[in-house]
Motif scaffolding. Sequence first.
Motif, PDB file in Angstrom:
ATOM      1  N   THR A  39       4.125  -1.349   3.554  1.00 31.21           N
ATOM      2  CA  THR A  39       3.984  -0.032   3.056  1.00 31.21           C
ATOM      3  C   THR A  39       5.377   0.349   2.949  1.00 31.21           C
ATOM      4  N   PRO A  40       5.570   1.731   2.450  1.00 30.20           N
ATOM      5  CA  PRO A  40       7.141   2.351   2.286  1.00 30.20           C
ATOM      6  C   PRO A  40       7.892   2.093   3.600  1.00 30.20           C
ATOM      7  N   THR A  60       5.406   1.997  -8.033  1.00 30.36           N
ATOM      8  CA  THR A  60       4.010   2.645  -7.480  1.00 30.36           C
ATOM      9  C   THR A  60       4.075   4.096  -7.327  1.00 30.36           C
ATOM     10  N   GLU A  61       4.916   4.875  -8.025  1.00 28.47           N
ATOM     11  CA  GLU A  61       4.997   6.252  -8.254  1.00 28.47           C
ATOM     12  C   GLU A  61       3.673   6.490  -9.010  1.00 28.47           C
ATOM     13  N   GLU A 100       0.737  -1.240  -0.085  1.00 25.11           N
ATOM     14  CA  GLU A 100      -0.198   0.050  -0.010  1.00 25.11           C
ATOM     15  C   GLU A 100       0.912   1.225   0.025  1.00 25.11           C
ATOM     16  N   ARG A 101       0.546   2.286  -0.811  1.00 26.85           N
ATOM     17  CA  ARG A 101       1.224   3.543  -0.853  1.00 26.85           C
ATOM     18  C   ARG A 101       0.173   4.415  -0.945  1.00 26.85           C
ATOM     19  N   ASP A 102       0.197   5.302  -0.053  1.00 21.69           N
ATOM     20  CA  ASP A 102      -0.757   6.344   0.161  1.00 21.69           C
ATOM     21  C   ASP A 102      -2.175   5.695   0.023  1.00 21.69           C
ATOM     22  N   LEU A 153       9.123   1.408  -4.780  1.00 19.49           N
ATOM     23  CA  LEU A 153       8.953   2.733  -4.864  1.00 19.49           C
ATOM     24  C   LEU A 153       8.996   3.537  -6.114  1.00 19.49           C
TER      25      LEU A 153
END
Length: 253
Positions: free
Chosen positions: A117-118, A238-239, A30-32, A235
């Motif tokens: 997550t990050p 998923t940008e 999950e990212r954001d 990273l």
Amino acid sequence: MIDALLLSTVRVATFQGPQPLTAASGFLFERDTRLFVVTSRHVLSDPPSGHEPDRIEITLHTSETRLAQVAVQSLLLYDGGRAVWRQGRDASGAIDVAVIELQRHALPPGVVLRPFTPAHLLGSLEGVEVGQPLLLVGYPLGFYDTVHHLPVVRQAAVASAFGVRFQGQGLFLTDARAHRGSSGGAVVMRDPRVAGALGWRLLGVHSSRMDMATRDRVQDESLGLNCAWYADILLTLTEDAALTPPGAGARPT
């Protein structure tokens, strides 16, 4: 209480139309506000072997206490002839990691999500020692707890200089006893400094066994080593910029 690590992992089944093809491993990231399934790129497309599925199915728990309660989510791999998944690349070429975004509104009711997550990634690739104990989570040979739909783990250790690109590629080696079906599994290290229920540091994405072409198949055993791609590629994959426009390329013909 079951370890959240087991709920972060998903079984990935590949299909060509109604025809089942292979079983592999994956995990949630999950990212954001965005949610992804991570797996090996060769699970989704492997031209040398002719493996070209057009959809996958992942199994998700819909109760944290009644573990036999699951739902199967089907995901198309192509839209209008273009891939909806993203593949990793760097200066040395293709990286065997891919992500597919999940649409939250399409997830089954009550779905249990324990994504990485990050914050679970290393801030620096330094500080992990050779021989560091690790776990590889997944579904070797498609094996898992078929009642509770949970993966299994294998113990491993860092088997090459961590933070150094092994043979110039964005990967490191582990010595887990791995099998087909483990591709796409998370390679993790216990770290009490990680906040939350998922108290593991995500170091890599398991890809494949490492072997030598010159090995004598009669006299020499296999090396027992595996490739794990550094997890910081997530990273990049998923940008927001990497997700627009959709599609990693044309569908193979």
